[in-house]
Write a protein that holds these residues in place. Structure first.
Motif, PDB file in Angstrom:
ATOM      1  N   VAL A   1      58.905 -16.371-104.149  1.00  0.00           N
ATOM      2  CA  VAL A   1      59.175 -17.809-104.199  1.00  0.00           C
ATOM      3  C   VAL A   1      58.166 -18.578-105.028  1.00  0.00           C
ATOM      4  O   VAL A   1      58.503 -19.564-105.660  1.00  0.00           O
ATOM      5  N   LEU A   2      56.916 -18.133-105.015  1.00  0.00           N
ATOM      6  CA  LEU A   2      55.934 -18.990-105.693  1.00  0.00           C
ATOM      7  C   LEU A   2      54.874 -18.200-106.453  1.00  0.00           C
ATOM      8  O   LEU A   2      54.580 -17.038-106.158  1.00  0.00           O
ATOM      9  N   ASN A   3      54.327 -18.885-107.457  1.00  0.00           N
ATOM     10  CA  ASN A   3      53.156 -18.396-108.179  1.00  0.00           C
ATOM     11  C   ASN A   3      51.928 -19.053-107.580  1.00  0.00           C
ATOM     12  O   ASN A   3      51.843 -20.279-107.535  1.00  0.00           O
ATOM     13  N   ARG A   4      50.982 -18.248-107.165  1.00  0.00           N
ATOM     14  CA  ARG A   4      49.811 -18.807-106.512  1.00  0.00           C
ATOM     15  C   ARG A   4      48.723 -19.162-107.511  1.00  0.00           C
ATOM     16  O   ARG A   4      48.529 -18.492-108.512  1.00  0.00           O
TER      17      ARG A   4
ATOM     18  N   TYR B   1      55.292 -28.402-107.019  1.00  0.00           N
ATOM     19  CA  TYR B   1      53.888 -28.034-107.084  1.00  0.00           C
ATOM     20  C   TYR B   1      53.214 -28.362-105.758  1.00  0.00           C
ATOM     21  O   TYR B   1      53.465 -29.412-105.168  1.00  0.00           O
ATOM     22  N   VAL B   2      52.373 -27.468-105.323  1.00  0.00           N
ATOM     23  CA  VAL B   2      51.584 -27.728-104.127  1.00  0.00           C
ATOM     24  C   VAL B   2      50.125 -27.581-104.523  1.00  0.00           C
ATOM     25  O   VAL B   2      49.724 -26.562-105.088  1.00  0.00           O
ATOM     26  N   ILE B   3      49.344 -28.599-104.249  1.00  0.00           N
ATOM     27  CA  ILE B   3      47.973 -28.586-104.735  1.00  0.00           C
ATOM     28  C   ILE B   3      47.098 -27.714-103.856  1.00  0.00           C
ATOM     29  O   ILE B   3      47.063 -27.886-102.642  1.00  0.00           O
ATOM     30  N   HIS B   4      46.414 -26.801-104.485  1.00  0.00           N
ATOM     31  CA  HIS B   4      45.430 -26.008-103.753  1.00  0.00           C
ATOM     32  C   HIS B   4      44.042 -26.648-103.870  1.00  0.00           C
ATOM     33  O   HIS B   4      43.329 -26.786-102.891  1.00  0.00           O
TER      34      HIS B   4
ATOM     35  N   LEU C   1      43.961 -34.820-112.876  1.00  0.00           N
ATOM     36  CA  LEU C   1      42.850 -35.762-112.991  1.00  0.00           C
ATOM     37  C   LEU C   1      41.531 -35.031-113.150  1.00  0.00           C
ATOM     38  O   LEU C   1      40.585 -35.554-113.741  1.00  0.00           O
ATOM     39  N   VAL C   2      41.468 -33.842-112.606  1.00  0.00           N
ATOM     40  CA  VAL C   2      40.305 -32.953-112.707  1.00  0.00           C
ATOM     41  C   VAL C   2      40.863 -31.540-112.859  1.00  0.00           C
ATOM     42  O   VAL C   2      42.074 -31.332-112.748  1.00  0.00           O
ATOM     43  N   ASP C   3      40.018 -30.582-113.080  1.00  0.00           N
ATOM     44  CA  ASP C   3      40.490 -29.190-113.088  1.00  0.00           C
ATOM     45  C   ASP C   3      41.178 -28.902-111.758  1.00  0.00           C
ATOM     46  O   ASP C   3      40.623 -29.188-110.688  1.00  0.00           O
ATOM     47  N   THR C   4      42.373 -28.344-111.839  1.00  0.00           N
ATOM     48  CA  THR C   4      43.225 -28.282-110.652  1.00  0.00           C
ATOM     49  C   THR C   4      43.915 -26.931-110.543  1.00  0.00           C
ATOM     50  O   THR C   4      44.314 -26.334-111.541  1.00  0.00           O
ATOM     51  N   GLN C   5      44.032 -26.460-109.301  1.00  0.00           N
ATOM     52  CA  GLN C   5      44.816 -25.253-109.040  1.00  0.00           C
ATOM     53  C   GLN C   5      46.015 -25.624-108.183  1.00  0.00           C
ATOM     54  O   GLN C   5      45.863 -26.299-107.154  1.00  0.00           O
ATOM     55  N   VAL C   6      47.183 -25.185-108.590  1.00  0.00           N
ATOM     56  CA  VAL C   6      48.389 -25.469-107.815  1.00  0.00           C
ATOM     57  C   VAL C   6      49.144 -24.174-107.527  1.00  0.00           C
ATOM     58  O   VAL C   6      49.019 -23.189-108.257  1.00  0.00           O
ATOM     59  N   CYS C   7      49.929 -24.194-106.440  1.00  0.00           N
ATOM     60  CA  CYS C   7      50.906 -23.147-106.217  1.00  0.00           C
ATOM     61  C   CYS C   7      52.247 -23.691-106.678  1.00  0.00           C
ATOM     62  O   CYS C   7      52.633 -24.790-106.297  1.00  0.00           O
ATOM     63  N   GLU C   8      52.926 -22.930-107.514  1.00  0.00           N
ATOM     64  CA  GLU C   8      54.201 -23.388-108.056  1.00  0.00           C
ATOM     65  C   GLU C   8      55.354 -22.756-107.277  1.00  0.00           C
ATOM     66  O   GLU C   8      55.461 -21.526-107.213  1.00  0.00           O
ATOM     67  N   VAL C   9      56.181 -23.596-106.694  1.00  0.00           N
ATOM     68  CA  VAL C   9      57.310 -23.124-105.893  1.00  0.00           C
ATOM     69  C   VAL C   9      58.575 -23.231-106.728  1.00  0.00           C
ATOM     70  O   VAL C   9      58.943 -24.322-107.164  1.00  0.00           O
ATOM     71  N   ARG C  10      59.245 -22.118-106.945  1.00  0.00           N
ATOM     72  CA  ARG C  10      60.468 -22.154-107.755  1.00  0.00           C
ATOM     73  C   ARG C  10      61.597 -22.777-106.946  1.00  0.00           C
ATOM     74  O   ARG C  10      61.907 -22.347-105.836  1.00  0.00           O
TER      75      ARG C  10
END
Lengths: 239, 239
Positions: free
Chosen positions: A38-41, A62-65, A109-118
């Motif tokens: 389902v998602l790319n972490r 997108y879900v923000i990590h 806004l800053v360096d960011t990591q997200v999990c992408e949910v298809r």
DNA sequence: CGCCCCATTGAAGGGTTTCAATTATCGTGG
DNA sequence: CCACGATAATTGAAACCCTTCAATGGGGCG
């Protein structure tokens, strides 16, 4: 408990899967080891990079990590209108289901990591799994409620009440995700805050110094320290 | 001009099931003659009656057939904060799923007929029927999008632009439901409009006379006649 | 270290609110 | 049906809050 509070390397905080808004989706799948369906972490977006632009097809949530995003529209005079900020644990894109396209630009806004949910795979899960369906219902419902509350805060409050409300809301949002601290590093500029609150950058600056003079908080650039939380709440409510 | 305003005999407009927001739910069930299993049709609420109060259990959604509602919070100083108006065809209550209680007071602005959708029975349908599930997803998603747009309209616009935007949005909302006409009868008072837009009743009044002087519309009490739609759109965008 | 961008501060102007008074509209009962 | 009172809307003048314009100060990054 400590690992819940574990901090990202530098400037912004990460959220644990347990306290993330889509925890009910991810945690069972983590256990079954099929989360990748389902998602790319942990996809990385550098500061100032665009995740979506207005009009592009809507195929991912997108879900923000870790990090922070802003969501904004550009009008026909090239003026930016910020509609919201996203922090770790927040889900982005629930307003795109009806139009099936991305309604706003979203920028890191800053360096960011997200999990992408298809989107497509997620909707298949919704059909077969009522927990995930209910999770999405609740997330969307919460979004609606939150935007109504933002409306209340901004339509009838004066400038200083608005900014106090904004700072307090950041505090509560971080708290809900496990980061309970009077210290915050703002990920957005004064200009972004002003844009979102419908105020000028000068007014934002003046109110920060006023809140500082009143002993409510200290604001040194992007670093905020809430000295008196109750006084901040009162300021947010015009008392 | 007198007769233009007198032409509008009826208090408020109704919407056909085909153009209602939950048409995809009702029309198949109307054909199968089992609509009553989910909703009560055409329940009447007299002007000023409350449909919900803050904190009461959330067991029904309302869909307006005719009339108009306002949704508002009462703060601890007994001050009213209007978060939205509902017109024929609109669905009310999508923001209550997460808290499972009614988050706002909802009051009939005029004599109103609603269809009441029972939450529990609706959710059972959602499990078995993907069309209805998608309908709800789309409705909630649209709600989120709409509130973001309202935010844009109110946070950065001046008073006259806000009111023009508000009048134009009423016009487009009625148009979408099949009532395309430059004549409108407002169901809410100047005080309600001001409350919603974050302006005083005096400012609303002054702007109405200003828009009238500019030949954009006529405002005679609750009767609005849009004389120049393009000029109204321009006024809404500060041009 | 210097540059550029962001933030702060001051003074003047404009827009909205507040206070106050008048007029119009609506609902009610005679 | 009209008269009446109550409520809603309009209009004016002064006060206030926020913006605009302008200049200075500071912090981050090459």
């Amino acid at each position: 408990m400590e690992n819940i509070h574990r901090k990202l390397t530098s400037k912004s905080y990460s959220v644990s899967c347990e306290l993330c808004s889509i925890g009910p989706l991810c945690i069972p799948m983590l256990i079954n080891n099929n989360l990748e369906s389902v998602l790319n972490r942990r996809v990385f977006y550098a500061k100032d990079r665009l995740l979506t632009t207005q009009g592009m097809p809507f195929d991912k949530l997108y879900v923000i990590h870790a990090g922070a995003l802003k969501s904004y529209a550009i009008d026909d005079e090239q003026i930016e209108h910020i509609v919201g900020f996203y922090l770790p644990g927040d889900i982005v894109g629930l307003g795109n289901f009806s139009s099936n396209q991305c309604n706003y630009n979203i920028k890191a806004l800053v360096d960011t990591q997200v999990c992408e949910v298809r989107r497509e795979e997620l909707m298949e899960l919704v059909s077969s799994n009522t927990d995930i369906r209910d999770m999405l219902f609740n997330l969307m419902s919460t979004d609606i409620f939150n935007y109504k509350q933002v409306l209340i805060n901004f339509s009838q409050k004066k400038a200083d009440e608005r900014l106090a409300t904004f700072i307090y809301s950041l505090y509560t949002r971080y708290s809900k995700r496990g980061h309970v601290s009077p210290n915050m590093k703002l990920s957005m500029s004064r200009a972004d805050i002003g844009n979102f609150l419908g105020l000028t950058i000068e007014t934002i600056s003046r109110i920060f110094t006023k809140l500082q003079d009143e002993g409510i908080l200290t604001a040194k650039g992007k670093y905020i320290y809430i000295k008196n939380l109750n006084a901040l709440i009162n300021a947010a409510n015009g008392k």
